[in-house]
Structures are given as structure tokens and as C-alpha cells.
Scaffold this active site. Structure first.
Site, PDB file in Angstrom:
ATOM      1  N   LYS A 146       3.176 -14.112   5.578  1.00 28.47           N
ATOM      2  CA  LYS A 146       3.649 -15.001   4.530  1.00 28.47           C
ATOM      3  C   LYS A 146       5.183 -15.073   4.638  1.00 28.47           C
ATOM      4  O   LYS A 146       5.909 -14.950   3.640  1.00 28.47           O
ATOM      5  CB  LYS A 146       3.190 -14.444   3.163  1.00 28.47           C
ATOM      6  CG  LYS A 146       3.274 -15.411   2.017  1.00 28.47           C
ATOM      7  CD  LYS A 146       2.214 -16.496   2.061  1.00 28.47           C
ATOM      8  CE  LYS A 146       2.484 -17.537   0.987  1.00 28.47           C
ATOM      9  NZ  LYS A 146       1.656 -18.729   1.116  1.00 28.47           N
ATOM     10  N   ASP A 200      -6.194  -6.543   4.644  1.00 28.86           N
ATOM     11  CA  ASP A 200      -7.283  -6.079   3.787  1.00 28.86           C
ATOM     12  C   ASP A 200      -8.173  -7.263   3.423  1.00 28.86           C
ATOM     13  O   ASP A 200      -9.396  -7.201   3.515  1.00 28.86           O
ATOM     14  CB  ASP A 200      -6.664  -5.456   2.526  1.00 28.86           C
ATOM     15  CG  ASP A 200      -7.712  -4.860   1.608  1.00 28.86           C
ATOM     16  OD1 ASP A 200      -8.737  -4.398   2.118  1.00 28.86           O
ATOM     17  OD2 ASP A 200      -7.501  -4.880   0.381  1.00 28.86           O
ATOM     18  N   ASP A 212      -2.244 -17.913   4.494  1.00 23.92           N
ATOM     19  CA  ASP A 212      -3.187 -18.734   3.725  1.00 23.92           C
ATOM     20  C   ASP A 212      -3.878 -19.744   4.639  1.00 23.92           C
ATOM     21  O   ASP A 212      -5.066 -20.045   4.484  1.00 23.92           O
ATOM     22  CB  ASP A 212      -2.526 -19.414   2.515  1.00 23.92           C
ATOM     23  CG  ASP A 212      -1.097 -19.845   2.764  1.00 23.92           C
ATOM     24  OD1 ASP A 212      -0.430 -19.242   3.612  1.00 23.92           O
ATOM     25  OD2 ASP A 212      -0.647 -20.795   2.120  1.00 23.92           O
ATOM     26  N   TYR A 270       0.806  -1.211   0.000  1.00 29.39           N
ATOM     27  CA  TYR A 270       0.000   0.000   0.000  1.00 29.39           C
ATOM     28  C   TYR A 270       0.845   1.270   0.000  1.00 29.39           C
ATOM     29  O   TYR A 270       0.312   2.368  -0.112  1.00 29.39           O
ATOM     30  CB  TYR A 270      -0.940   0.020   1.206  1.00 29.39           C
ATOM     31  CG  TYR A 270      -2.154  -0.809   0.974  1.00 29.39           C
ATOM     32  CD1 TYR A 270      -2.053  -2.188   0.911  1.00 29.39           C
ATOM     33  CD2 TYR A 270      -3.400  -0.229   0.800  1.00 29.39           C
ATOM     34  CE1 TYR A 270      -3.156  -2.972   0.680  1.00 29.39           C
ATOM     35  CE2 TYR A 270      -4.512  -1.008   0.576  1.00 29.39           C
ATOM     36  CZ  TYR A 270      -4.381  -2.370   0.516  1.00 29.39           C
ATOM     37  OH  TYR A 270      -5.487  -3.151   0.288  1.00 29.39           O
TER      38      TYR A 270
END
Ligand code: NAD
Length: 499
Positions: free
Chosen positions: A187, A244, A220, A140
Site C-alpha cells: 500500500k 495475513d 487492494d 504485528y
């Protein structure tokens, strides 16, 4: 602290100045609804109405947030805002993102709690979690470049300071709300230096909160677990893009956008808004569900220390949903109810006002503290004393190159151009080593990275890098240069796949 700010007015029992931005589309309707309820609950607020969004873009202000609005927020330090439209397809940045960045509201907090009268696949399980999303950094930051006419690149920025602030926020929130677990979602298995930094900071800070269970899960898997068994989560702290996505997922678990509230918190400043957008097709029709913004205004009142009024409004909303006499169109549609005779925005608001003073019967009580009781946040640790002690060495350079040459030809040529101090160790395509060939079928996208490191026994100087770049520029189109450094002897860069 500014003596005129909202939190100090709240402490002194004066009318509390709050900047209110009605916003675009359905914004004015839902903002009016929340303002009426707050007034009916007897909270003295001195609203400062301010503009932002579509109309401002149309007037030619490409930020979407005019100076008068910025000045008002500087004064009040608290904002209740309706959704703002982001023009798609021409250059303007989102006015929402601009507001968050201008005031460094680094914590995006989105609660997702099962609501009575709002049936979902998980009804009865007691979903009750808060997503704490870092709000400034990550992809972002919006630092994007076309490397070639056909290759786009975005930089993912994660800092120790930004990570510390949001992780500290999450643990403090857990402590203050009596929650027992904070899950860090990253991640880090793939992005070891960015998401990995976030995870390391989490692991460094967790021991400061021994009473709170701290766990790390790969993002995930978090998405998978949220769909399968959402009640295992209490507070989830995560980086911007991950946050988000999973905060919208969390909204979906408890009834969807019409019910999803949020606060954007910075140091001494906060912006409260519904998660949803301006829903233009419903604008001006008095049919939109105002619950999301009303619940965001409940978060605002807690921030202002108005804990009792916040609880009264929240209870009145829960009662209204529980008794099901005023059901808005979206919920009627979701539950197969009577959409034609659904409650209007105004009708729902009237019912919430009528229910002030009543308590829901089917919802467990959760005690919320005031933000005013927050302990002062300890300072960040990324100070000069931390990094000046570090030994840093320049050990090589990565050079990005646009080319039509077959990779072997490019590799042979870059090898010859390397010079005395540097040697070419590989050429890679989108993260995978392709020269010297390791026999993989990698697509040719006309964009490669050559990695040069110090020859045995040589140190690398700034002059070596400049010389190399000059030789490359004479024969190839380079698009970017990245220094290879080591900190305290540890490589400060990742290896390519197959390197
Ligand atoms: P949206 O959230 O405005 O609407 C999507 C759909 O969700 C609507 O058509 C409606 O069916 C439903 N919905 C949303 N809120 C609802 C509510 N309160 N009650 C009942 N139904 C509701 O998303 P969009 O259509 O993708 O975006 C429209 C505009 O809003 C865009 O310009 C976008 O940039 C902007 N936007 C702003 C914000 C913000 O200000 N924070 C957030 C998201 C989108």
C-alpha cells in the site's frame, strides 16, 4: 550449524529430531494423522513431543510456550505443530505469534494450488501460487497505546533488513522452484515511508534476479485480481497484515481452510502448521480434515531434504482427493455430498497411507527442490557503512495533545508557546491539517498533533525540544512526541493532508 540439528541429522541419514506440538482442539488428531503417514512413508524421525497453548495459559504461563518447549526447538530447529488457541479478551498474547517471534521465523509461506476432487469456482483454471508473507514486523509488532481514553494507536514498523530478508526469500524460492514471476504487493501509495520502504527494497533487489519477472501491484488491486483472474499470480511477496489477509483469500480460491498448509521459516529454523485454528467444536470427534497439516508436513520433509518422501506423500494425498473414496465432512458439505457417511480423520489417513506409491493422473507434476540445496543467503545491506555516511539533521518536532479546546484556540496557544527557534506550522487531526483552517469539516476527537519546525535561519537543538515540551506541559496534556529529522536533506517524515 548445531551438529544435533534436524537438517544435519537429515544430511547424515540418522533419525531426524523434530519437535512436535499436538496443540489444542483438533490439533492432536491432525498431528497424529501426519505422523502416521510420515512413518508409513519410511522417514526416520525422532519426535520430541512438546506442549504449548491453552493448557499452558491455564497453568499461569502467560507466554503459552513453556521453557521445555523452547529448549526442544532450540535443539531440533524444526517444528510440526497443531493449532494453538488464543484466549480472547484477557491479556495473553497469541502463543503462535510468540513462537514465530521467539525464533525469528520471518517468512510465512503459504502455497495455494488447485487440488483434484476439490471443486471451487476456479476449478480447471490451474491456480498455483505461493504467498510469501513477512512474519515479524508491521502492525504485528503489537506496539499499541491508548493516546487518550478514546484514541488508540498502533505503530507500523517496517525495516530495511526485515524487508530485504523476506524479499530475498521470495526471489530465492522462485528460483529454486522454477517459478517465473514475483509480485510485490504493498500500500505504498498511501503509506510512503513504511509500505514504500518495502516497495523500494523490492525494486532495488529485483535486478539481482534477471530471469524472474518482478512487478509491483497495490494490495487492494491484488485482492481484486486474485478474485478475478488468480492464475496470473505465481509468487506474491508482501508485508505482514496484507499477507495475513491475502493468504486466507488464496486458501479460499482452492478449497478453504481444510486444505491450506504453511511453513514459517527463519535462518536455520522452521515451524510447519496448518493455516486453520483449533476448530474446538470438532475436537475429539475424528471428523476433521487433516489435509492441511499433512501438506504442511510435506513442506517440512522438503525442508529436511526428504524430497522423495515428500513427493510420495503429496502424491498419495492428491490421489486420495482425486479418487474421492475417502471424502471428509467439510468437503462433502462443500460439494453437496453425503455428510453423514463422510470419511473420518482416521479413515482419510488410512486411505492416504494405502495410496503411498501411487501418482495422481490429473495434476501436472511440479518439481520441488530441497531446502538443503538453498544457496547461502547473501548478507543484509543495512550495515553501518550505509547509514553512517548519511547526513542527519533535527528539523523540528510533532507533539500530540489531548484537549477539549476548540482547535483555533489550541493553535493560537501552541503558536505562542513555540519559542525563538521553532514555529508552529500546523495542527492536524488524524492526518488532516485543521489549523490554520483550510475549510474542511474534520471531526473533533479531542486529540491533535502540533507540528513545530525551525524558524528561518535557525537550527534546532535538543534543548529547544525539551524547552518547548516544558512550556506545552505547563498548559496542555501532551501524549507523545515525535522528532522530525532529515536524512541527506530529505524529510524523514510525511506531510499531513492539506499541509
Ligand atoms: P478455526 O480455523 O479453528 O475454525 C473455523 C471453522 O473452519 C471451523 O469451525 C470449521 O468449520 C472450519 N475448519 C477449520 N479447519 C478445518 C479442517 N481442518 N477441517 C474441516 N473444517 C475446518 O478458526 P476459529 O474458530 O476462528 O479459531 C479457533 C481457535 O483457533 C481460536 O482460539 C484461534 O485463536 C485459534 N487459531 C489458531 C491458529 C494457529 O494455531 N495457527 C490459527 C487460527 C486460529
Amino acid at each position: 550449524m548445531d551438529p544435533q540439528s534436524s537438517t544435519s541429522a537429515a544430511r547424515q541419514g540418522q533419525a531426524i529430531p523434530v519437535t512436535v506440538i499436538p496443540g489444542d482442539g483438533v490439533g492432536p488428531e491432525i498431528v497424529r494423522s501426519a505422523m502416521r503417514i510420515i512413518e508409513a512413508a519410511g522417514v526416520p524421525i525422532a519426535w520430541e513431543e512438546a506442549e504449548a497453548g491453552a493448557e499452558i495459559f491455564r497453568r499461569g504461563d502467560s507466554s503459552g510456550v513453556p521453557q521445555a518447549t523452547r529448549d526442544s526447538i532450540e535443539r531440533t530447529r524444526v517444528v510440526l505443530k497443531g493449532p494453538l488457541e488464543t484466549p480472547v479478551g484477557f491479556g495473553e498474547k497469541s502463543a503462535n505469534v510468540t513462537l514465530r517471534k521467539l525464533f525469528e521465523t520471518y517468512a510465512n509461506v503459504r502455497p495455494a494450488r488447485e487440488l483434484p476432487g476439490v471443486p471451487t469456482r476456479y476449478s480447471g483454471e490451474g491456480v498455483d501460487m505461493i504467498i510469501v508473507r513477512e512474519n515479524i514486523e508491521d502492525l504485528y509488532a503489537g506496539i499499541e497505546h491508548m493516546q487518550t481514553p478514546d484514541v488508540g494507536q498502533g505503530l507500523k514498523i517496517i525495516t530495511r533488513k526485515g524487508s530485504e530478508k523476506i524479499i530475498r526469500y521470495a526471489f530465492e524460492l522462485a528460483r529454486r522452484e522454477g517459478r517465473s514471476k514475483v509480485t510485490c504487493a504493498t500500500k505504498a501509495n498511501i503509506m510512503k515511508l513504511t509500505e514504500g520502504l518495502f516497495k523500494r527494497v523490492f525494486e532495488e533487489m529485483a535486478p539481482e534476479y534477471p530471469e524472474i519477472q518482478a512487478e509491483h501491484l497495490i494490495i487492494d488491486n491484488v485482492a481484486h485480481q486474485m478474485a478475478k483472474n488468480p492464475t496470473q499470480f505465481d509468487i506474491i511477496v508482501t508485508t505482514n497484515l496484507n499477507g495475513d489477509i491475502i493468504s486466507d483469500l488464496a486458501s479460499g480460491l482452492v478449497g478453504g481452510l481444510g486444505f491450506a498448509s504453511s511453513g514459517n521459516y527463519g535462518d536455520g529454523i522452521a515451524i510447519f502448521e496448518a493455516v486453520h485454528g483449533s476448530a474446538p467444536k470438532y475436537a475429539g470427534k475424528d471428523v476433521i480434515n487433516p489435509t492441511a497439516l499433512i501438506l504442511s508436513s510435506v513442506m517440512m520433509l522438503r525442508h529436511l531434504g526428504q524430497v522423495e518422501a515428500a513427493a510420495a506423500i503429496e502424491d498419495a494425498v492428491l490421489c486420495t482427493l482425486e479418487e474421492g473414496r475417502a471424502v471428509t465432512q467439510d468437503l462433502a458439505r462443500q460439494t453437496g455430498g453425503d455428510v453423514e457417511h463422510a470419511a473420518s480423520t482416521t479413515g482419510f489417513t488410512d486411505q492416504v497411507i494405502a495410496n503411498l506409491g501411487r501418482h495422481p493422473t490429473s495434476v501436472p507434476v511440479r518439481v520441488h527442490a530441497s531446502d538443503l540445496d538453498l544457496a547461502p543467503r547473501p548478507g543484509w545491506s543495512y550495515g553501518p557503512e550505509r547509514y553512517t555516511a548519511m547526513k542527519r539533521d533535527l528539523v523540528g518536532v510533532d507533539v500530540m495533545i489531548e484537549t477539549d479546546l476548540p482547535v483555533d484556540e489550541l493553535g493560537d496557544d501552541l503558536g505562542r508557546l513555540a519559542g525563538d527557534a521553532l514555529q508552529l506550522v500546523m495542527v492536524e487531526s488524524r492526518g488532516t491539517k485543521v489549523y490554520p483552517s483550510i475549510g474542511l469539516a474534520t471531526d473533533h476527537v479531542r486529540w491533535y498533533r502540533g507540528r513545530f519546525v525551525a524558524r528561518e535561519g535557525r537550527t534546532v537543538s535538543e534543548g529547544d525540544l525539551v524547552g518547548l515540551l516544558g512550556r506545552i506541559a505547563a498548559r496542555h496534556r501532551w501524549t507523545e512526541v515525535l522528532r522530525l529529522q532529515s536524512f541527506d536533506g530529505e524529510p524523514a517524515y510525511t506531510k499531513a493532508q492539506g499541509e
